[in-house]
Design an enzyme around this catalytic site. Sequence first.
Site, PDB file in Angstrom:
ATOM      1  N   ARG A  94      18.347  43.777 -29.435  1.00 33.83           N
ATOM      2  CA  ARG A  94      17.890  42.517 -30.013  1.00 33.83           C
ATOM      3  C   ARG A  94      17.061  41.656 -29.064  1.00 33.83           C
ATOM      4  NH1 ARG A  94      23.243  40.785 -33.559  1.00 33.83           N
ATOM      5  NH2 ARG A  94      22.911  42.335 -35.191  1.00 33.83           N
ATOM      6  N   ARG A 121      24.550  41.433 -26.407  1.00 40.03           N
ATOM      7  CA  ARG A 121      25.478  42.183 -27.266  1.00 40.03           C
ATOM      8  C   ARG A 121      24.753  43.251 -28.072  1.00 40.03           C
ATOM      9  NH1 ARG A 121      27.026  41.513 -32.813  1.00 40.03           N
ATOM     10  NH2 ARG A 121      25.650  39.710 -32.949  1.00 40.03           N
ATOM     11  N   GLU A 164      21.665  50.334 -36.594  1.00 40.58           N
ATOM     12  CA  GLU A 164      21.079  49.051 -36.226  1.00 40.58           C
ATOM     13  C   GLU A 164      20.472  49.162 -34.836  1.00 40.58           C
ATOM     14  OE1 GLU A 164      23.868  45.871 -36.700  1.00 40.58           O
ATOM     15  OE2 GLU A 164      24.070  46.160 -38.847  1.00 40.58           O
ATOM     16  N   HIS A 210      22.082  32.990 -32.347  1.00 45.09           N
ATOM     17  CA  HIS A 210      22.953  33.835 -33.162  1.00 45.09           C
ATOM     18  C   HIS A 210      24.335  34.066 -32.560  1.00 45.09           C
ATOM     19  CE1 HIS A 210      24.036  36.846 -36.085  1.00 45.09           C
ATOM     20  NE2 HIS A 210      24.100  37.807 -35.184  1.00 45.09           N
ATOM     21  N   HIS A 255      18.946  36.036 -32.706  1.00 41.39           N
ATOM     22  CA  HIS A 255      18.706  37.133 -33.647  1.00 41.39           C
ATOM     23  C   HIS A 255      17.219  37.172 -33.975  1.00 41.39           C
ATOM     24  CE1 HIS A 255      19.018  39.872 -37.009  1.00 41.39           C
ATOM     25  NE2 HIS A 255      20.288  40.069 -36.712  1.00 41.39           N
TER      26      HIS A 255
END
Length: 583
Positions: free
Chosen positions: A311, A407, A142, A372, A262
């Site tokens: 992200r 994060r 990811e 998110h 997100h």
Amino acid sequence: MSTPGRGIPSGGAGAGTGIRLHAPAPGWSLDADVVVVGSGVAGLTAALRCAAGGRRTVVVTKARLDDGSTRWAQGGIAAALGEGDTPEQHLDDTLVAGAGLCDEEAVRLLVTEGPDAVRRLMATGAVFDTSTETGEIELTREGGHHRRRIAHAGGDATGAEISRALVEAVQAAGIETVENALVLDLLQDAQGRTAGVTLHVMGEGQHDGVGAVHAPAVILATGGMGQVFSATTNPSVSTGDGVALALRAGAEVSDLEFVQFHPTVLFLGPDAEGQQPLVSEAVRGEGAYLVDADGVRFMQGQHELAELAPRDIVAKGIMRRMQEQGAQHMYLDARHFGAQMWEQRFPTILAACRSHGIDPVSEPIPVAPAAHYASGGVRTDLHGRTTVPGLYACGEVACTGVHGANRLASNSLLEGLVFAERIAEDIVAEGAAGSGPGIPVPATGPLQPAGARYEVQRIMTQGAGVLRSADSLSAAADALEALYATALNDLEAHGKTAEPGVDTWEATNLLCVARVLVAAAQRRVETRGCHWREDHPERDDAHWRRHLVVRLSATEKRALVVVPTDSADFPSVHPLSTPSLEQ
């Protein structure tokens, strides 16, 4: 009891604020050694470990045991489980994503204890996808990860599988649970130490109405606060209850301005509200790419990892392209996967898209960023201890220092798992320290009417969303203050407040966390991680490589004490002697 180098400041610790929600007096009660508030991976792991250590444990949760944020996690859980991967590499990726504000000691604990914690989760009953050829756990990749280290289950139903396994283990262990229970406030004794919680059970089970669970240790694992925005991936129960409770009890929160949006949430229209379908980062990890309406891959050249950048970078890339083209969304193109891969690897996402009239097998998916994950929260040490004696926090409600300003993908389930175990270890080792009975504190703050929830969401979406500025944040702060001032005036001048109930308690909690978030975002005059200031587009390490610690004033109405730390060290040992700042 603080870990060396991560001391809890003395200023205001455990003193409480005297602020409580208006609610009827408890009509029933339970006694325990530990009460766990929340039933995601953090809460249930902590409950299982505390019970295994001989502590009488009660779990209270806002909906059903399996209905928290963990169930919605699609991508998986990150850990250095693959051949050639190491905790050190995982640490490096986490520190880069955190944009200079991660606490390296906390991250090192996460990545070194993480692999064994995942193996213990598997021993509890969680089943991850494995290779049909080797039998080893299949790992995917990811955003922000340089290696394939994301373990998944059911293709894209990892959270559901983890939740299933932990719920079954809790039930098998006979741990007492109270479902459909909204936690209200912390009970504290005359010394300010934790003595349990008050809660409201919403008409089901053997308990009903407002009650209390008396316990010398309380573990907050209440999840996030995504419902403070109009569009979010969070379930409807994510209204910041744990952060608001902790603030009223005198605890400190940190880094609340860092809300991760997100990048790829299914776009359902400009007026869509509430929980939105997530299109997991794992889709990009398997080779999907972002394009605009003309089919141009706009993330190439913006970062070495392109669509798999952290992200915050991808969300900003999408927003910039939308601004340039006057578009409401971009597209995620994974048509080259083919029907078989979609059906086997991403069945949940495929079904969600098709239920909204979009077939990812034959057309690109319209996506846009949505709220998110809260990287900040109730500030803790390395054993989950907060500034209120006996009050612990883990999972998304906590700020352990792991996530910094942004994060890293799939570190959240791991953080909940690792720090829940550390909390339980601390409680079992220390024993259930005695505390006196909770001292009743009369409610002093006003309740917001139920409709204020939607006003808060509108204000926050317009003023404190992905893109922020001094003007937008000032407008948001003024509008939030007006909501609070109106309710406070009605209470003080006319003795009126909204009728106590789930809707008004949730609205009041949302307003509380919104005011803190905006106050911190106003103070941080730079762009860092997922905090994006249009009027200060650069990162400013010289002035802002530090944390913001916030608490409610115990002496001044409406006041928030907002104090920057002296350095990037987390948590700060600053005594918080700065005067209150009214926001």
